[in-house]
Design a protein around this motif. Structure first.
Motif, PDB file in Angstrom:
ATOM      1  N   VAL A  38      41.688  22.046  86.742  1.00 40.65           N
ATOM      2  CA  VAL A  38      42.425  21.100  85.895  1.00 40.65           C
ATOM      3  C   VAL A  38      43.726  21.738  85.411  1.00 40.65           C
ATOM      4  CG1 VAL A  38      42.368  19.754  83.768  1.00 40.65           C
ATOM      5  CG2 VAL A  38      40.355  19.850  85.228  1.00 40.65           C
ATOM      6  N   GLY A  39      43.701  23.011  85.068  1.00 43.70           N
ATOM      7  CA  GLY A  39      44.914  23.712  84.631  1.00 43.70           C
ATOM      8  C   GLY A  39      45.999  23.689  85.695  1.00 43.70           C
ATOM      9  N   ARG A  46      53.271  18.729  85.538  1.00 48.19           N
ATOM     10  CA  ARG A  46      54.361  19.051  84.602  1.00 48.19           C
ATOM     11  C   ARG A  46      55.581  19.575  85.349  1.00 48.19           C
ATOM     12  NH1 ARG A  46      50.371  21.246  81.438  1.00 48.19           N
ATOM     13  NH2 ARG A  46      50.874  23.304  82.216  1.00 48.19           N
ATOM     14  N   HIS A  47      55.351  20.434  86.330  1.00 43.46           N
ATOM     15  CA  HIS A  47      56.450  21.046  87.082  1.00 43.46           C
ATOM     16  C   HIS A  47      57.303  19.985  87.790  1.00 43.46           C
ATOM     17  CE1 HIS A  47      58.587  24.109  89.379  1.00 43.46           C
ATOM     18  NE2 HIS A  47      58.370  23.372  90.464  1.00 43.46           N
ATOM     19  N   TYR A  48      56.646  19.022  88.401  1.00 44.82           N
ATOM     20  CA  TYR A  48      57.363  17.976  89.137  1.00 44.82           C
ATOM     21  C   TYR A  48      57.668  16.737  88.295  1.00 44.82           C
ATOM     22  CZ  TYR A  48      56.616  20.761  93.268  1.00 44.82           C
ATOM     23  OH  TYR A  48      56.637  21.789  94.179  1.00 44.82           O
ATOM     24  N   LYS A  62      60.876  12.326  96.907  1.00 48.26           N
ATOM     25  CA  LYS A  62      60.741  13.763  97.147  1.00 48.26           C
ATOM     26  C   LYS A  62      59.869  14.443  96.100  1.00 48.26           C
ATOM     27  CE  LYS A  62      63.310  17.885  98.253  1.00 48.26           C
ATOM     28  NZ  LYS A  62      64.602  18.453  98.597  1.00 48.26           N
ATOM     29  N   SER A  63      60.050  14.102  94.818  1.00 49.16           N
ATOM     30  CA  SER A  63      59.254  14.746  93.771  1.00 49.16           C
ATOM     31  C   SER A  63      57.773  14.396  93.909  1.00 49.16           C
ATOM     32  CB  SER A  63      59.759  14.350  92.386  1.00 49.16           C
ATOM     33  OG  SER A  63      59.657  12.946  92.211  1.00 49.16           O
ATOM     34  N   LEU A  64      57.468  13.152  94.281  1.00 49.15           N
ATOM     35  CA  LEU A  64      56.074  12.748  94.461  1.00 49.15           C
ATOM     36  C   LEU A  64      55.464  13.420  95.684  1.00 49.15           C
ATOM     37  CD1 LEU A  64      56.255   8.933  93.681  1.00 49.15           C
ATOM     38  CD2 LEU A  64      55.413  10.755  92.205  1.00 49.15           C
ATOM     39  N   ALA A  65      56.213  13.445  96.778  1.00 47.09           N
ATOM     40  CA  ALA A  65      55.697  14.078  97.996  1.00 47.09           C
ATOM     41  C   ALA A  65      55.483  15.570  97.789  1.00 47.09           C
ATOM     42  CB  ALA A  65      56.653  13.827  99.158  1.00 47.09           C
TER      43      ALA A  65
END
Length: 127
Positions: A38-39, A46-48, A62-65
């Protein structure tokens, strides 16, 4: 003169409803929870800057892929099966294979070290 198109040449995309996406996102969250990931799941989201439901949907921004590929790369060592991961996300297993490869090549997993394949060592010959 009319031209007819045979049914075998026409391809249709399946319609994905919001309920399908929410159900898929819940299944993905459960899969990550059962493997104590989960972490890392939350770190990737969070990163994307994306939501899990969006990652589980059909969109190909692009961010989703990239987030999707990173999640597949996190799941693969634990699952060890491309078809199982593909079933979880509702895609073909070859799509998952390609996504895991891309995630490793492009170092898409936040906090991971650079892949060994990208390190080039030059040896200098003495003259």
């Amino acid at each position: 003169m009319k031209q007819s198109v045979s049914q075998s040449t026409v391809t249709t995309r399946s319609i994905v409803t919001t309920a399908d996406i929410v159900t898929r996102a819940a299944a993905v969250r459960r899969a990550f929870a059962t493997m104590d990931l989960v972490g890392p799941l939350e770190a990737v989201l969070r990163h994307y800057v994306v939501e899990l439901a969006a990652v589980c949907g059909p969109r190909r921004f692009k961010s989703l892929a990239s987030a999707r590929h990173a999640l597949w790369a996190l799941l693969y060592p634990r699952y060890g099966s491309y078809p199982e991961i593909a079933a979880l996300f509702g895609v073909d297993h070859t799509t998952v294979m390609n996504g895991v490869r891309v995630a490793r090549e492009r170092n898409l997993i936040p906090g991971s070290a650079a892949p060994v394949e990208r390190v080039v060592v030059f040896e200098l010959e003495e003259t």
